[in-house]
Motif scaffolding. Structure first.
Motif, PDB file in Angstrom:
ATOM      1  N   ASN A 534       0.801  -1.222   0.000  1.00  0.00           N
ATOM      2  CA  ASN A 534       0.000   0.000   0.000  1.00  0.00           C
ATOM      3  C   ASN A 534       0.838   1.279   0.000  1.00  0.00           C
ATOM      4  N   VAL A 535       2.046   1.201  -0.531  1.00  0.00           N
ATOM      5  CA  VAL A 535       2.921   2.371  -0.633  1.00  0.00           C
ATOM      6  C   VAL A 535       3.240   2.622  -2.099  1.00  0.00           C
ATOM      7  N   ASP A 536       3.109   3.882  -2.525  1.00  0.00           N
ATOM      8  CA  ASP A 536       3.444   4.264  -3.893  1.00  0.00           C
ATOM      9  C   ASP A 536       4.270   5.535  -3.869  1.00  0.00           C
ATOM     10  N   ALA A 537       5.016   5.776  -4.928  1.00  0.00           N
ATOM     11  CA  ALA A 537       5.917   6.926  -4.928  1.00  0.00           C
ATOM     12  C   ALA A 537       6.202   7.422  -6.330  1.00  0.00           C
ATOM     13  N   MET A 538       6.598   8.688  -6.364  1.00  0.00           N
ATOM     14  CA  MET A 538       7.135   9.304  -7.573  1.00  0.00           C
ATOM     15  C   MET A 538       8.492   9.889  -7.210  1.00  0.00           C
ATOM     16  N   ILE A 539       9.475   9.751  -8.089  1.00  0.00           N
ATOM     17  CA  ILE A 539      10.782  10.326  -7.837  1.00  0.00           C
ATOM     18  C   ILE A 539      11.232  11.101  -9.073  1.00  0.00           C
ATOM     19  N   ALA A 540      11.674  12.327  -8.845  1.00  0.00           N
ATOM     20  CA  ALA A 540      12.273  13.139  -9.900  1.00  0.00           C
ATOM     21  C   ALA A 540      13.771  13.149  -9.653  1.00  0.00           C
ATOM     22  N   TYR A 541      14.540  12.853 -10.673  1.00  0.00           N
ATOM     23  CA  TYR A 541      15.984  12.730 -10.497  1.00  0.00           C
ATOM     24  C   TYR A 541      16.710  13.209 -11.753  1.00  0.00           C
ATOM     25  N   GLU A 542      18.012  13.401 -11.610  1.00  0.00           N
ATOM     26  CA  GLU A 542      18.825  13.828 -12.747  1.00  0.00           C
ATOM     27  C   GLU A 542      19.178  12.619 -13.601  1.00  0.00           C
ATOM     28  N   GLY A 543      18.772  12.659 -14.859  1.00  0.00           N
ATOM     29  CA  GLY A 543      19.086  11.577 -15.769  1.00  0.00           C
ATOM     30  C   GLY A 543      20.536  11.648 -16.235  1.00  0.00           C
ATOM     31  N   LYS A 544      20.933  10.704 -17.040  1.00  0.00           N
ATOM     32  CA  LYS A 544      22.309  10.662 -17.535  1.00  0.00           C
ATOM     33  C   LYS A 544      22.659  11.875 -18.378  1.00  0.00           C
ATOM     34  N   ASP A 545      21.639  12.474 -18.995  1.00  0.00           N
ATOM     35  CA  ASP A 545      21.878  13.662 -19.814  1.00  0.00           C
ATOM     36  C   ASP A 545      21.836  14.945 -18.998  1.00  0.00           C
ATOM     37  N   GLY A 546      21.667  14.792 -17.667  1.00  0.00           N
ATOM     38  CA  GLY A 546      21.628  15.956 -16.798  1.00  0.00           C
ATOM     39  C   GLY A 546      20.263  16.594 -16.677  1.00  0.00           C
ATOM     40  N   LYS A 547      19.302  16.117 -17.476  1.00  0.00           N
ATOM     41  CA  LYS A 547      17.955  16.661 -17.424  1.00  0.00           C
ATOM     42  C   LYS A 547      17.108  15.901 -16.400  1.00  0.00           C
ATOM     43  N   MET A 548      16.020  16.524 -15.971  1.00  0.00           N
ATOM     44  CA  MET A 548      15.157  15.895 -14.976  1.00  0.00           C
ATOM     45  C   MET A 548      14.372  14.746 -15.583  1.00  0.00           C
ATOM     46  N   ALA A 549      14.417  13.610 -14.900  1.00  0.00           N
ATOM     47  CA  ALA A 549      13.624  12.441 -15.292  1.00  0.00           C
ATOM     48  C   ALA A 549      12.679  12.097 -14.151  1.00  0.00           C
ATOM     49  N   ILE A 550      11.543  11.487 -14.471  1.00  0.00           N
ATOM     50  CA  ILE A 550      10.540  11.159 -13.456  1.00  0.00           C
ATOM     51  C   ILE A 550      10.129   9.698 -13.586  1.00  0.00           C
ATOM     52  N   ASP A 551      10.068   9.021 -12.450  1.00  0.00           N
ATOM     53  CA  ASP A 551       9.616   7.637 -12.421  1.00  0.00           C
ATOM     54  C   ASP A 551       8.522   7.505 -11.377  1.00  0.00           C
ATOM     55  N   MET A 552       7.532   6.676 -11.649  1.00  0.00           N
ATOM     56  CA  MET A 552       6.420   6.460 -10.720  1.00  0.00           C
ATOM     57  C   MET A 552       6.105   4.980 -10.622  1.00  0.00           C
ATOM     58  N   THR A 553       5.624   4.566  -9.471  1.00  0.00           N
ATOM     59  CA  THR A 553       5.070   3.222  -9.357  1.00  0.00           C
ATOM     60  C   THR A 553       3.721   3.220 -10.073  1.00  0.00           C
ATOM     61  N   GLN A 554       3.235   2.034 -10.409  1.00  0.00           N
ATOM     62  CA  GLN A 554       1.963   1.954 -11.121  1.00  0.00           C
ATOM     63  C   GLN A 554       0.832   2.515 -10.276  1.00  0.00           C
ATOM     64  N   GLY A 555       0.875   2.238  -8.975  1.00  0.00           N
ATOM     65  CA  GLY A 555      -0.170   2.757  -8.093  1.00  0.00           C
ATOM     66  C   GLY A 555      -0.199   4.275  -8.057  1.00  0.00           C
ATOM     67  N   PHE A 556       0.978   4.890  -8.119  1.00  0.00           N
ATOM     68  CA  PHE A 556       1.048   6.357  -8.135  1.00  0.00           C
ATOM     69  C   PHE A 556       0.462   6.880  -9.443  1.00  0.00           C
ATOM     70  N   LYS A 557       0.789   6.221 -10.544  1.00  0.00           N
ATOM     71  CA  LYS A 557       0.261   6.639 -11.838  1.00  0.00           C
ATOM     72  C   LYS A 557      -1.262   6.611 -11.841  1.00  0.00           C
ATOM     73  N   ASP A 558      -1.832   5.605 -11.187  1.00  0.00           N
ATOM     74  CA  ASP A 558      -3.283   5.470 -11.153  1.00  0.00           C
ATOM     75  C   ASP A 558      -3.953   6.619 -10.395  1.00  0.00           C
ATOM     76  N   LYS A 559      -3.229   7.198  -9.426  1.00  0.00           N
ATOM     77  CA  LYS A 559      -3.798   8.264  -8.595  1.00  0.00           C
ATOM     78  C   LYS A 559      -3.413   9.662  -9.069  1.00  0.00           C
ATOM     79  N   PHE A 560      -2.462   9.745  -9.969  1.00  0.00           N
ATOM     80  CA  PHE A 560      -1.892  11.022 -10.386  1.00  0.00           C
ATOM     81  C   PHE A 560      -2.500  11.499 -11.699  1.00  0.00           C
ATOM     82  N   LYS A 561      -2.886  12.763 -11.737  1.00  0.00           N
ATOM     83  CA  LYS A 561      -3.430  13.378 -12.947  1.00  0.00           C
ATOM     84  C   LYS A 561      -2.567  14.582 -13.307  1.00  0.00           C
TER      85      LYS A 561
END
Length: 565
Positions: A534-561
């Protein structure tokens, strides 16, 4: 009689982060120890008296309440060049023989440590007709209540920048209060100008049931009261007409940040009492867990635990024990003993600097959750005790305490019979049930690189959420950003992670896990989240190109608009 009308769009509560994004300098309360004798609540006017002062010739006062949608709030913040903690406003409209004479808003800003409550009135041309303080809560800076100071605002409008020491003369010893009074006055003028003078809000159909009887205002303080007396002096809450459901909320300054509890109810009196009790509970937790209050239980532990075991109440032992659980879970990425290193980097005094490696290495042995020894004892009637293995070890519950306080407030709300509500303590949020006619509460997620935007919003029900970000407190040195979030194992600020938002069943969980994911980074952090139920998360991080990348769990995607959906 004051007629109340609420026009509510979909409720979007901005997800405030640990250092509080709503005010320009709210970290002051966290970076300077408050004097023990500082709090001195003084009530000068009740709401009724303040309205009589602002609308002396009016025979009728009606109110118009509205909630801002995200785009409107963003636009107002851009107009004011500041962040707002309010999601909506209650505007008083004074009439004489049915014709509008002016507008007023009762609002709060923070002085040195505590918020003060004041009213700003403006005529139909947007010029200030009166400013008066209702409640002041500190022993210092109270000179702003004087007429000779407030008179400076008279006649000014939103066209005036209202700058300290330029438009408004500062008062020595009350600079913070003067600064925020200016900001608050301009905020009110901005709302009146943007929503009423522009014609955006149609108030023609806001009708009063009868005349508004005002109580004459007094120039001298009514009393120097306690917090409970302050409530007694306020106008009594009344049940909504025809049983209508209304949004009822209260805001206080707790743990150096804004605390807000809100609920929809058709019984203002009962809901108001429940909200007040929940805020009281969070204040009680602050008195136990604060390391800025010299008389708190945690402060006593930090002073004495290196010499001998210090007795603690069950709640302090509980939150420390839960902290150790999250330390074990994360392999030390979460650690409540990290504060000496945070201080070494200068974050507590807002004077960030890069310390020498030798100083970091010398202090690191003090930073370990394993330095904390909890003795629960064998007798449940006697308190347990806490001791430290290292003389420099200190506990700071900033990474878990707000979430724990939110959970305690939730217990109070539920016992009061409330079935829907939102508890927000500096961005640590729990939502109970859902607003009437809605499936969920909408919680905004701030864009980590553009403070004027949100990435989108979460739709939550009976869940908690919190965010950790490198934009909360940081400094830059030689082109590199150093965040206040320190890796306890290295003694150095975390790099590579930009922001983390976590959704979980409790406030304690999201508070601790948002830090854990931030410190561990994208891959390891998400691995822990995916293992937890019952835990979900989104993380914004620096990608290899130095730009911001975002990853989410599936549960977070379902709740996020996303905002563009």
């Amino acid at each position: 009689m004051i007629v109340k009308r609420i026009l509510v769009a979909s409720l979007l509560l901005p997800l405030l982060v640990a250092s509080v994004v709503c005010m320009p300098d709210t970290v002051t309360a966290q970076t300077e120890t408050e004097p023990t004798d500082n709090f001195q609540l003084q009530t000068y006017l009740t709401e009724e008296q303040a309205l009589a002062l602002v609308f002396p010739e009016c025979d009728e006062i009606v109110t118009d309440e509205f909630m801002m949608i995200p785009e409107e709030k963003k636009s107002l913040e851009k107009l004011l060049s500041r962040r707002l903690y309010e999601d909506g406003f209650k505007v008083y409209i004074g009439k004489q023989k049915g014709k509008i004479q002016g507008y007023a808003i009762i609002t709060e800003e923070i002085g040195k440590f505590h918020p003060f409550t004041f009213i700003v009135g403006a005529d139909t041309e947007g010029k200030i007709s009166n400013v008066a303080v209702l409640v002041y809560r500190e022993s210092r800076g109270g000179e702003i209540i004087k007429k000779r100071f407030l008179y400076q605002f008279m006649g000014k409008s939103f066209k005036n920048p209202i700058r300290i020491n330029k438009d408004i003369i500062n008062i020595t010893g009350a600079t913070m209060s003067v600064q925020y009074m200016c900001a608050g006055v301009r905020k009110v003028l901005g709302v009146i100008n943007e929503y009423y003078l522009s014609g955006k809000r149609n108030v023609d159909d806001v009708k009063a049931a009868g005349s508004h009887a005002a109580t004459p205002a007094k120039e001298k303080p009514i009393a120097e009261t306690t917090k409970s007396q302050e409530t007694k002096n306020s106008p009594p809450l009344k049940k909504g007409e025809d049983g209508e459901v209304k949004l009822i909320k209260q805001t206080r300054m707790i743990m150096g940040t804004f605390a807000e509890v809100s609920t929809y109810s058709n019984d203002e009196k009962a809901a108001g009492k429940a909200i007040e009790a929940a805020l009281d509970e969070m204040e009680r937790m602050d008195r136990i867990m604060s390391n800025y209050k010299n008389d708190s239980e945690l402060s006593q532990v930090n002073k004495k635990a290196a010499k001998s075991p210090v007795p603690c109440n069950a709640e302090l032992l509980d939150v420390i024990a839960q902290s150790q659980y999250y330390s074990e879970l994360s392999g030390g990425a979460f650690d409540i003993t990290v504060s000496p290193i945070v201080a070494l980097w200068g974050f507590f005094r807002e004077k960030g600097h890069v310390p020498p490696d030798k100083e970091i290495e010398k202090l690191l042995p003090a930073v370990s959750y394993k330095n904390i020894v909890i003795d629960k004892g064998g007798n449940p009637k006697k308190p347990g005790a806490v001791s430290f293995k290292n003389v420099k070890t200190q506990i700071d519950l900033g990474g878990i305490g707000k979430g724990y306080a939110v959970d305690k407030a939730l217990e109070v709300i539920k016992k009061s019979g409330i079935d829907n509500g939102c508890i927000n303590l500096g961005g640590n949020i729990y939502v109970l049930g859902a607003p009437p006619g809605k499936q969920a509460w909408k919680i905004g997620v701030q864009h980590p690189r553009n403070q004027d935007e949100i990435l989108g919003y979460l739709e939550l029900r009976n869940e908690a959420t919190a965010t950790s970000g490198d934009y909360e407190r940081f400094f830059e040195f030689k082109g590199k950003r150093y965040s206040h979030i320190i890796n306890p194992q290295t003694g150095r600020p975390v790099s590579g992670t930009i922001a983390t938002t976590v959704v979980a069943p409790t406030g304690t969980e999201v508070d601790a896990l948002s830090t854990i994911v931030f410190v561990l980074g994208h891959e390891k952090g998400m691995e822990i989240v995916k293992r937890m139920p019952n835990v979900d998360a989104m993380i914004a991080y620096e990608g290899k190109d130095g730009k911001m990348a975002i990853d989410m769990t599936q549960g977070f995607k379902d709740k996020f608009k996303k905002t563009d959906e």
